[in-house]
Design an enzyme around this catalytic site. Structure first.
Site, PDB file in Angstrom:
ATOM      1  N   CYS A 110      -6.493  22.253  31.432  1.00  0.00           N
ATOM      2  CA  CYS A 110      -7.914  22.790  31.088  1.00  0.00           C
ATOM      3  C   CYS A 110      -7.851  24.122  31.614  1.00  0.00           C
ATOM      4  CB  CYS A 110      -8.963  21.999  31.588  1.00  0.00           C
ATOM      5  SG  CYS A 110     -10.494  22.571  30.779  1.00  0.00           S
ATOM      6  N   HIS A 218      -8.177  16.607  29.898  1.00  0.00           N
ATOM      7  CA  HIS A 218      -7.857  16.225  31.267  1.00  0.00           C
ATOM      8  C   HIS A 218      -7.100  14.931  31.315  1.00  0.00           C
ATOM      9  CE1 HIS A 218     -10.386  19.000  33.388  1.00  0.00           C
ATOM     10  NE2 HIS A 218     -10.998  19.283  32.330  1.00  0.00           N
ATOM     11  N   GLU A 220      -5.492  13.818  33.832  1.00  0.00           N
ATOM     12  CA  GLU A 220      -5.602  13.229  34.935  1.00  0.00           C
ATOM     13  C   GLU A 220      -6.458  12.007  35.156  1.00  0.00           C
ATOM     14  OE1 GLU A 220      -8.935  16.197  35.084  1.00  0.00           O
ATOM     15  OE2 GLU A 220      -6.779  16.035  34.304  1.00  0.00           O
TER      16      GLU A 220
END
Length: 251
Positions: A110, A218, A220
């Site tokens: 990002c 994202h 993660e």
């Protein structure tokens, strides 16, 4: 498995409390794939960064709830520009310079992808909603782990080579939590994935023997339940484990 690679992750800065901090998901995703996360404080001093990065095997530039100062890419601030934290901008740029000098693998997420592009001389769209005609909603809101929009992925890219991408049925969807995006792509980078409104969602280094990738979503947050996100971290950690040599003459 061999030695666990040490991967530096730059932190964030909470202006009100003056605390450095970082969401746990980045570190947990690195550790789950066999890496050792090492936090890098936002101290924009070249000497400190050189020492901090010297013993590392890779760099992860995480997301941030701030925007990069458009001065870095030669523009004046748009009226929808968000909070700018100079310590964050400067530290990430110095870390990228050190990673380039040492030839380290880099994964930008990002804001981290945007920082990578700006470091390479690229520019950003300062506000998607007001500057991209016909754009989709890229700030999806809660829950942030929900995959909200589709991707178009270029054939022959590293991203396209992931098993989960090659075996996907019904297309690839990712989460989305940003109001800025890559505009002009920086040197030695190429765009390899897009949202269907044309917003760039992934960039990769074009040089042979280098692993440098930026993703606008994202992974993660979705890695525990999403195979594509998990494979991105697995590939990154594996590249950090193997090690890469610097490219002579690159500026």
């Amino acid at each position: 498995m061999g030695k666990r690679p040490r991967i530096g992750i730059t932190m964030r800065l909470e202006m009100e409390t003056r605390r450095f901090y970082l969401g746990r998901d980045y570190s947990e995703a690195i550790e789950a794939c066999g890496g050792v996360p090492v936090h890098i404080s936002l101290i924009p001093k070249a000497e400190y960064i050189a020492e901090a990065v010297a013993g590392l095997d890779g760099i992860l530039l995480p997301g941030s709830n701030t925007d990069i100062d458009p001065h870095y890419y030669g523009e004046e601030p748009h009226h929808r520009l968000g909070t700018v934290i100079p310590e964050k901008d400067k530290t990430d740029q110095i870390v990228l310079a050190e990673a380039e000098k040492l030839g380290l693998p880099v994964l930008g997420i990002c804001y981290g992808m945007q920082a990578l592009n700006v470091y390479r001389g690229g520019s950003l769209i300062q506000d998607i909603e007001s500057q991209v005609k016909g754009s989709y909603k890229h700030e999806q809101g809660a829950p942030h782990s929900r995959n909200s929009h589709s991707l178009k992925i270029a054939k022959g890219s590293v991203l396209a080579g992931l098993k989960a991408v090659k075996g996907a049925k019904g297309g690839i969807r990712v989460n989305s939590s940003h109001h800025q995006a890559v505009n002009k792509v920086g040197r030695n980078l190429k765009a390899v994935a897009w949202a269907k409104d044309g917003v760039i969602e992934c960039i990769e280094d074009m040089r042979k023997g280098r692993f440098i990738m930026g993703v606008q979503w994202h992974p993660e947050l979705t890695a525990p339940n999403d195979t594509i996100s998990e494979e991105i971290f697995e590939l990154f950690v594996e590249k950090c484990r193997k090690g890469y040599l610097p490219t002579p003459g690159f500026v």
